[in-house]
Design a protein around this motif. Structure first.
Motif, PDB file in Angstrom:
ATOM      1  N   ALA A 123      28.708  71.671  25.300  1.00 40.02           N
ATOM      2  CA  ALA A 123      29.531  71.739  26.503  1.00 40.02           C
ATOM      3  C   ALA A 123      28.658  71.467  27.712  1.00 40.02           C
ATOM      4  O   ALA A 123      27.448  71.695  27.688  1.00 40.02           O
ATOM      5  N   GLY A 124      29.303  70.979  28.753  1.00 38.70           N
ATOM      6  CA  GLY A 124      28.595  70.640  29.976  1.00 38.70           C
ATOM      7  C   GLY A 124      29.010  71.511  31.140  1.00 38.70           C
ATOM      8  O   GLY A 124      30.198  71.631  31.452  1.00 38.70           O
ATOM      9  N   ALA A 125      28.013  72.132  31.775  1.00 32.41           N
ATOM     10  CA  ALA A 125      28.220  72.794  33.054  1.00 32.41           C
ATOM     11  C   ALA A 125      28.035  71.696  34.097  1.00 32.41           C
ATOM     12  O   ALA A 125      26.922  71.431  34.548  1.00 32.41           O
ATOM     13  N   VAL A 126      29.143  70.996  34.398  1.00 33.57           N
ATOM     14  CA  VAL A 126      29.101  69.856  35.305  1.00 33.57           C
ATOM     15  C   VAL A 126      29.007  70.400  36.731  1.00 33.57           C
ATOM     16  O   VAL A 126      29.922  71.072  37.209  1.00 33.57           O
ATOM     17  N   LEU A 127      27.880  70.105  37.380  1.00 35.25           N
ATOM     18  CA  LEU A 127      27.610  70.606  38.725  1.00 35.25           C
ATOM     19  C   LEU A 127      27.621  69.441  39.703  1.00 35.25           C
ATOM     20  O   LEU A 127      26.995  68.415  39.460  1.00 35.25           O
ATOM     21  N   ASP A 128      28.353  69.610  40.804  1.00 35.63           N
ATOM     22  CA  ASP A 128      28.432  68.552  41.801  1.00 35.63           C
ATOM     23  C   ASP A 128      28.793  69.177  43.144  1.00 35.63           C
ATOM     24  O   ASP A 128      29.758  69.940  43.233  1.00 35.63           O
ATOM     25  N   GLY A 129      28.019  68.874  44.168  1.00 42.62           N
ATOM     26  CA  GLY A 129      28.316  69.380  45.501  1.00 42.62           C
ATOM     27  C   GLY A 129      28.350  70.890  45.591  1.00 42.62           C
ATOM     28  O   GLY A 129      29.149  71.447  46.346  1.00 42.62           O
ATOM     29  N   GLY A 130      27.515  71.568  44.816  1.00 42.53           N
ATOM     30  CA  GLY A 130      27.491  73.030  44.839  1.00 42.53           C
ATOM     31  C   GLY A 130      28.657  73.674  44.113  1.00 42.53           C
ATOM     32  O   GLY A 130      28.918  74.863  44.288  1.00 42.53           O
ATOM     33  N   ARG A 131      29.353  72.904  43.283  1.00 42.62           N
ATOM     34  CA  ARG A 131      30.516  73.415  42.556  1.00 42.62           C
ATOM     35  C   ARG A 131      30.369  73.164  41.061  1.00 42.62           C
ATOM     36  O   ARG A 131      29.626  72.287  40.644  1.00 42.62           O
ATOM     37  N   LEU A 132      31.131  73.930  40.284  1.00 40.60           N
ATOM     38  CA  LEU A 132      31.154  73.845  38.817  1.00 40.60           C
ATOM     39  C   LEU A 132      32.531  73.366  38.388  1.00 40.60           C
ATOM     40  O   LEU A 132      33.548  73.859  38.883  1.00 40.60           O
ATOM     41  N   LEU A 133      32.573  72.424  37.430  1.00 37.05           N
ATOM     42  CA  LEU A 133      33.836  71.907  36.925  1.00 37.05           C
ATOM     43  C   LEU A 133      34.374  72.790  35.802  1.00 37.05           C
ATOM     44  O   LEU A 133      33.664  73.074  34.836  1.00 37.05           O
ATOM     45  N   ALA A 134      35.634  73.219  35.947  1.00 37.98           N
ATOM     46  CA  ALA A 134      36.327  73.986  34.918  1.00 37.98           C
ATOM     47  C   ALA A 134      37.463  73.131  34.371  1.00 37.98           C
ATOM     48  O   ALA A 134      38.125  72.412  35.123  1.00 37.98           O
ATOM     49  N   ALA A 135      37.692  73.205  33.058  1.00 41.50           N
ATOM     50  CA  ALA A 135      38.731  72.420  32.395  1.00 41.50           C
ATOM     51  C   ALA A 135      39.676  73.370  31.654  1.00 41.50           C
ATOM     52  O   ALA A 135      39.218  74.225  30.889  1.00 41.50           O
ATOM     53  N   ARG A 136      40.991  73.222  31.902  1.00 43.99           N
ATOM     54  CA  ARG A 136      41.981  74.079  31.234  1.00 43.99           C
ATOM     55  C   ARG A 136      42.434  73.435  29.931  1.00 43.99           C
ATOM     56  O   ARG A 136      42.889  72.295  29.904  1.00 43.99           O
ATOM     57  N   ARG A 137      42.319  74.184  28.838  1.00 47.28           N
ATOM     58  CA  ARG A 137      42.682  73.698  27.508  1.00 47.28           C
ATOM     59  C   ARG A 137      44.187  73.486  27.412  1.00 47.28           C
ATOM     60  O   ARG A 137      44.968  74.294  27.882  1.00 47.28           O
ATOM     61  N   SER A 138      44.574  72.394  26.742  1.00 43.53           N
ATOM     62  CA  SER A 138      45.978  72.161  26.417  1.00 43.53           C
ATOM     63  C   SER A 138      46.222  72.321  24.919  1.00 43.53           C
ATOM     64  O   SER A 138      47.371  72.401  24.494  1.00 43.53           O
ATOM     65  N   ALA A 139      45.159  72.389  24.146  1.00 40.21           N
ATOM     66  CA  ALA A 139      45.251  72.536  22.685  1.00 40.21           C
ATOM     67  C   ALA A 139      43.920  73.085  22.182  1.00 40.21           C
ATOM     68  O   ALA A 139      42.913  72.954  22.863  1.00 40.21           O
ATOM     69  N   PRO A 140      43.906  73.706  21.026  1.00 46.18           N
ATOM     70  CA  PRO A 140      45.012  74.121  20.180  1.00 46.18           C
ATOM     71  C   PRO A 140      45.800  75.266  20.830  1.00 46.18           C
ATOM     72  O   PRO A 140      45.334  75.841  21.821  1.00 46.18           O
ATOM     73  N   PRO A 141      46.961  75.610  20.283  1.00 45.64           N
ATOM     74  CA  PRO A 141      47.835  76.596  20.923  1.00 45.64           C
ATOM     75  C   PRO A 141      47.153  77.926  21.258  1.00 45.64           C
ATOM     76  O   PRO A 141      47.423  78.507  22.310  1.00 45.64           O
ATOM     77  N   GLU A 142      46.242  78.381  20.393  1.00 43.98           N
ATOM     78  CA  GLU A 142      45.603  79.682  20.648  1.00 43.98           C
ATOM     79  C   GLU A 142      44.631  79.648  21.835  1.00 43.98           C
ATOM     80  O   GLU A 142      44.245  80.691  22.348  1.00 43.98           O
ATOM     81  N   LEU A 143      44.243  78.464  22.269  1.00 43.45           N
ATOM     82  CA  LEU A 143      43.337  78.343  23.423  1.00 43.45           C
ATOM     83  C   LEU A 143      44.030  77.768  24.660  1.00 43.45           C
ATOM     84  O   LEU A 143      43.474  77.796  25.747  1.00 43.45           O
ATOM     85  N   VAL A 148      28.620  77.216  16.545  1.00 42.91           N
ATOM     86  CA  VAL A 148      28.013  77.772  17.764  1.00 42.91           C
ATOM     87  C   VAL A 148      28.176  76.807  18.935  1.00 42.91           C
ATOM     88  O   VAL A 148      28.297  75.593  18.761  1.00 42.91           O
ATOM     89  N   LEU A 149      28.145  77.383  20.134  1.00 42.52           N
ATOM     90  CA  LEU A 149      28.247  76.640  21.382  1.00 42.52           C
ATOM     91  C   LEU A 149      26.870  76.556  22.038  1.00 42.52           C
ATOM     92  O   LEU A 149      26.188  77.571  22.174  1.00 42.52           O
ATOM     93  N   ARG A 150      26.499  75.332  22.440  1.00 42.64           N
ATOM     94  CA  ARG A 150      25.283  75.101  23.231  1.00 42.64           C
ATOM     95  C   ARG A 150      25.696  74.380  24.504  1.00 42.64           C
ATOM     96  O   ARG A 150      26.527  73.474  24.454  1.00 42.64           O
ATOM     97  N   VAL A 151      25.103  74.786  25.643  1.00 39.62           N
ATOM     98  CA  VAL A 151      25.543  74.284  26.943  1.00 39.62           C
ATOM     99  C   VAL A 151      24.373  73.684  27.707  1.00 39.62           C
ATOM    100  O   VAL A 151      23.272  74.238  27.710  1.00 39.62           O
ATOM    101  N   TRP A 152      24.637  72.562  28.358  1.00 40.31           N
ATOM    102  CA  TRP A 152      23.679  71.893  29.235  1.00 40.31           C
ATOM    103  C   TRP A 152      24.233  71.833  30.653  1.00 40.31           C
ATOM    104  O   TRP A 152      25.447  71.714  30.838  1.00 40.31           O
ATOM    105  N   THR A 153      23.347  71.868  31.649  1.00 41.34           N
ATOM    106  CA  THR A 153      23.774  71.482  32.980  1.00 41.34           C
ATOM    107  C   THR A 153      23.895  69.962  32.974  1.00 41.34           C
ATOM    108  O   THR A 153      23.180  69.272  32.243  1.00 41.34           O
TER     109      THR A 153
END
Length: 134
Positions: A8-28, A78-83
């Motif tokens: 996953a990406g911690a997308v950083l731009d202009g001092g802000r972090l990008l958040a993405a809302r899941r549309s699938a699967p139903p439990e998420l 497992v989840l691994r995250v990068w900036t």
């Protein structure tokens, strides 16, 4: 046998972090995450992240630094995250998401993050507050 990896990406731009809302699967669906996806055979984490951000958001991005740690999603995964720094394009919810939001450090608690993303979000926000560049 080693765990399978989701990047996953911690997308950083202009001092802000990008958040993405899941549309699938139903439990998420309806919960927020850092965008990304599964590592494919033969890919590095960075290569998978570039591919996933292109597919999911329609952007070209550069992974910068892997955040310390990894977080279990379910047994064997497992989840691994990068900036991440955007190179080109404007993020759009193309696949698996129905909304995107740019959040300033003081706004990250305004969305319902997936539990496994919370530690990485907290670390990304710490870096934003410390003035680390993306």
């Amino acid at each position: 046998m080693s765990d399978s990896v989701v990047v996953a990406g911690a997308v950083l731009d202009g001092g802000r972090l990008l958040a993405a809302r899941r549309s699938a699967p139903p439990e998420l669906a309806g919960r927020w995450e850092l965008p990304g996806g599964k590592l494919e055979p033969g890919e590095t984490g960075e290569q998978a992240l570039v591919r996933e951000l292109r597919e999911e958001l329609g952007v070209e991005a550069e992974p910068l630094e892997r955040l310390p740690g990894e977080w279990p999603l379910r047994p064997g995964l497992v989840l691994r995250v990068w900036t991440v720094r955007l190179l080109s394009g404007v993020p759009r919810p193309l696949e698996d998401h129905d909304d995107l939001r740019w959040l300033a450090p003081g706004e990250t608690d305004t969305v319902d993050w997936l539990d496994q993303d919370r530690p990485a979000v907290a670390e990304a926000v710490r870096r934003l507050r410390d003035g680390s560049r993306a």
